[in-house]
Design a protein around this motif. Sequence first.
Motif, PDB file in Angstrom:
ATOM      1  N   LEU A  38       0.832  -1.205   0.000  1.00 59.03           N
ATOM      2  CA  LEU A  38       0.000   0.000   0.000  1.00 59.03           C
ATOM      3  C   LEU A  38       0.865   1.252   0.000  1.00 59.03           C
ATOM      4  CD1 LEU A  38      -2.826  -0.945   2.528  1.00 59.03           C
ATOM      5  CD2 LEU A  38      -2.965  -0.876   0.037  1.00 59.03           C
ATOM      6  N   THR A  39       1.904   1.244   0.810  1.00 60.99           N
ATOM      7  CA  THR A  39       2.814   2.390   0.854  1.00 60.99           C
ATOM      8  C   THR A  39       3.491   2.589  -0.495  1.00 60.99           C
ATOM      9  OG1 THR A  39       3.201   2.052   3.214  1.00 60.99           O
ATOM     10  CG2 THR A  39       4.841   3.346   2.027  1.00 60.99           C
ATOM     11  N   ALA A  40       3.978   1.506  -1.082  1.00 56.51           N
ATOM     12  CA  ALA A  40       4.634   1.580  -2.390  1.00 56.51           C
ATOM     13  C   ALA A  40       3.654   2.056  -3.461  1.00 56.51           C
ATOM     14  CB  ALA A  40       5.221   0.224  -2.770  1.00 56.51           C
ATOM     15  N   ALA A  41       2.409   1.608  -3.377  1.00 59.22           N
ATOM     16  CA  ALA A  41       1.399   2.021  -4.352  1.00 59.22           C
ATOM     17  C   ALA A  41       1.175   3.527  -4.295  1.00 59.22           C
ATOM     18  CB  ALA A  41       0.092   1.272  -4.108  1.00 59.22           C
ATOM     19  N   VAL A  42       1.117   4.071  -3.093  1.00 59.89           N
ATOM     20  CA  VAL A  42       0.925   5.518  -2.940  1.00 59.89           C
ATOM     21  C   VAL A  42       2.161   6.259  -3.432  1.00 59.89           C
ATOM     22  CG1 VAL A  42       0.644   7.386  -1.262  1.00 59.89           C
ATOM     23  CG2 VAL A  42      -0.748   5.319  -1.077  1.00 59.89           C
ATOM     24  N   GLU A  43       3.334   5.827  -2.962  1.00 59.63           N
ATOM     25  CA  GLU A  43       4.577   6.521  -3.308  1.00 59.63           C
ATOM     26  C   GLU A  43       4.896   6.472  -4.797  1.00 59.63           C
ATOM     27  OE1 GLU A  43       7.471   4.679  -0.755  1.00 59.63           O
ATOM     28  OE2 GLU A  43       6.863   5.896   0.969  1.00 59.63           O
ATOM     29  N   SER A  44       4.529   5.391  -5.465  1.00 58.11           N
ATOM     30  CA  SER A  44       4.851   5.232  -6.889  1.00 58.11           C
ATOM     31  C   SER A  44       3.797   5.826  -7.810  1.00 58.11           C
ATOM     32  CB  SER A  44       5.040   3.751  -7.221  1.00 58.11           C
ATOM     33  OG  SER A  44       3.811   3.061  -7.063  1.00 58.11           O
ATOM     34  N   GLY A  45       2.673   6.230  -7.250  1.00 57.32           N
ATOM     35  CA  GLY A  45       1.617   6.810  -8.075  1.00 57.32           C
ATOM     36  C   GLY A  45       0.640   5.790  -8.633  1.00 57.32           C
ATOM     37  N   TYR A  46       0.688   4.550  -8.146  1.00 61.48           N
ATOM     38  CA  TYR A  46      -0.220   3.522  -8.641  1.00 61.48           C
ATOM     39  C   TYR A  46      -1.681   3.902  -8.402  1.00 61.48           C
ATOM     40  CZ  TYR A  46      -2.458  -0.985  -9.394  1.00 61.48           C
ATOM     41  OH  TYR A  46      -3.290  -1.986  -9.841  1.00 61.48           O
ATOM     42  N   LEU A  47      -1.941   4.651  -7.354  1.00 66.28           N
ATOM     43  CA  LEU A  47      -3.320   5.035  -7.037  1.00 66.28           C
ATOM     44  C   LEU A  47      -3.717   6.373  -7.651  1.00 66.28           C
ATOM     45  CD1 LEU A  47      -3.426   3.926  -3.302  1.00 66.28           C
ATOM     46  CD2 LEU A  47      -4.391   2.753  -5.275  1.00 66.28           C
ATOM     47  N   ASP A  48      -2.792   7.032  -8.316  1.00 71.94           N
ATOM     48  CA  ASP A  48      -3.096   8.316  -8.953  1.00 71.94           C
ATOM     49  C   ASP A  48      -3.967   8.109 -10.184  1.00 71.94           C
ATOM     50  OD1 ASP A  48      -1.415   9.418  -7.069  1.00 71.94           O
ATOM     51  OD2 ASP A  48       0.217   9.833  -8.481  1.00 71.94           O
ATOM     52  N   ILE A  49      -4.619   9.191 -10.590  1.00 74.24           N
ATOM     53  CA  ILE A  49      -5.401   9.184 -11.829  1.00 74.24           C
ATOM     54  C   ILE A  49      -4.831  10.285 -12.707  1.00 74.24           C
ATOM     55  CG2 ILE A  49      -7.676   9.525 -12.857  1.00 74.24           C
ATOM     56  CD1 ILE A  49      -8.835   8.584 -10.138  1.00 74.24           C
ATOM     57  N   PRO A  50      -4.228   9.955 -13.835  1.00 81.31           N
ATOM     58  CA  PRO A  50      -3.934   8.598 -14.302  1.00 81.31           C
ATOM     59  C   PRO A  50      -2.822   7.966 -13.456  1.00 81.31           C
ATOM     60  CG  PRO A  50      -2.907  10.187 -15.771  1.00 81.31           C
ATOM     61  CD  PRO A  50      -3.694  10.968 -14.754  1.00 81.31           C
ATOM     62  N   ARG A  51      -2.715   6.644 -13.542  1.00 79.73           N
ATOM     63  CA  ARG A  51      -1.726   5.915 -12.761  1.00 79.73           C
ATOM     64  C   ARG A  51      -0.311   6.389 -13.087  1.00 79.73           C
ATOM     65  NH1 ARG A  51      -4.252   1.933 -10.100  1.00 79.73           N
ATOM     66  NH2 ARG A  51      -5.937   0.790 -11.102  1.00 79.73           N
ATOM     67  N   CYS A  53       2.260   4.453 -12.270  1.00 75.68           N
ATOM     68  CA  CYS A  53       3.009   3.231 -12.576  1.00 75.68           C
ATOM     69  C   CYS A  53       2.007   2.104 -12.814  1.00 75.68           C
ATOM     70  CB  CYS A  53       3.990   2.869 -11.461  1.00 75.68           C
ATOM     71  SG  CYS A  53       3.259   2.086 -10.013  1.00 75.68           S
ATOM     72  N   THR A  54       2.486   1.053 -13.421  1.00 75.74           N
ATOM     73  CA  THR A  54       1.647  -0.112 -13.684  1.00 75.74           C
ATOM     74  C   THR A  54       1.790  -1.111 -12.542  1.00 75.74           C
ATOM     75  OG1 THR A  54       3.383  -1.352 -14.809  1.00 75.74           O
ATOM     76  CG2 THR A  54       2.034   0.146 -16.170  1.00 75.74           C
ATOM     77  N   LEU A  55       0.952  -2.118 -12.536  1.00 71.72           N
ATOM     78  CA  LEU A  55       1.051  -3.182 -11.546  1.00 71.72           C
ATOM     79  C   LEU A  55       2.357  -3.954 -11.714  1.00 71.72           C
ATOM     80  CD1 LEU A  55      -0.385  -4.460  -9.173  1.00 71.72           C
ATOM     81  CD2 LEU A  55      -1.635  -5.912 -10.779  1.00 71.72           C
ATOM     82  N   VAL A  56       2.820  -4.098 -12.936  1.00 68.30           N
ATOM     83  CA  VAL A  56       4.116  -4.748 -13.193  1.00 68.30           C
ATOM     84  C   VAL A  56       5.219  -3.937 -12.525  1.00 68.30           C
ATOM     85  CG1 VAL A  56       5.812  -5.325 -14.977  1.00 68.30           C
ATOM     86  CG2 VAL A  56       3.405  -5.874 -15.335  1.00 68.30           C
ATOM     87  N   GLU A  57       5.184  -2.613 -12.700  1.00 63.11           N
ATOM     88  CA  GLU A  57       6.202  -1.745 -12.104  1.00 63.11           C
ATOM     89  C   GLU A  57       6.113  -1.756 -10.575  1.00 63.11           C
ATOM     90  OE1 GLU A  57       6.635   1.529 -15.682  1.00 63.11           O
ATOM     91  OE2 GLU A  57       4.956   1.699 -14.283  1.00 63.11           O
ATOM     92  N   LEU A  58       4.902  -1.818 -10.048  1.00 60.34           N
ATOM     93  CA  LEU A  58       4.731  -1.913  -8.598  1.00 60.34           C
ATOM     94  C   LEU A  58       5.361  -3.208  -8.095  1.00 60.34           C
ATOM     95  CD1 LEU A  58       3.561  -0.731  -5.981  1.00 60.34           C
ATOM     96  CD2 LEU A  58       1.407  -1.904  -6.530  1.00 60.34           C
ATOM     97  N   GLY A  59       5.123  -4.300  -8.804  1.00 67.30           N
ATOM     98  CA  GLY A  59       5.735  -5.575  -8.449  1.00 67.30           C
ATOM     99  C   GLY A  59       7.251  -5.510  -8.493  1.00 67.30           C
ATOM    100  N   GLU A  60       7.785  -4.870  -9.514  1.00 71.84           N
ATOM    101  CA  GLU A  60       9.243  -4.717  -9.621  1.00 71.84           C
ATOM    102  C   GLU A  60       9.774  -3.933  -8.428  1.00 71.84           C
ATOM    103  OE1 GLU A  60       9.730  -2.918 -13.467  1.00 71.84           O
ATOM    104  OE2 GLU A  60       9.489  -4.835 -14.518  1.00 71.84           O
ATOM    105  N   ARG A  61       9.071  -2.887  -8.057  1.00 71.84           N
ATOM    106  CA  ARG A  61       9.496  -2.075  -6.900  1.00 71.84           C
ATOM    107  C   ARG A  61       9.494  -2.910  -5.620  1.00 71.84           C
ATOM    108  NH1 ARG A  61       8.039   3.960  -5.331  1.00 71.84           N
ATOM    109  NH2 ARG A  61       8.487   3.850  -3.115  1.00 71.84           N
ATOM    110  N   LEU A  62       8.529  -3.801  -5.496  1.00 75.45           N
ATOM    111  CA  LEU A  62       8.415  -4.653  -4.314  1.00 75.45           C
ATOM    112  C   LEU A  62       9.291  -5.903  -4.414  1.00 75.45           C
ATOM    113  CD1 LEU A  62       4.548  -4.421  -3.875  1.00 75.45           C
ATOM    114  CD2 LEU A  62       6.276  -3.380  -2.385  1.00 75.45           C
TER     115      LEU A  62
END
Length: 85
Positions: A38-51, A53-62
Amino acid sequence: SDSSCGMSSTDVPRYLATDSTTARTVPAVGREEAADSLTAAVESGYLDIPRGCTLVELGERLGVSQSSASERFRRGVKRLVLEHV
């Protein structure tokens, strides 16, 4: 008992536990991993509109696969909602 799924409390999968403060079933495994996602999603912009980062990029970050990132994120969201809503 969860009548919508036809499960009794004895049928609850191992990855779920009952939160004693709310008597709701919440994910029990991976609390820290879910919070990190959740923290990474917020910090990477995954929850932003438009996103941002992608889910693939979120996974790479994690350091996990896209599928694992999705599972961790969804577990984190579920826990957050069940504990705070």
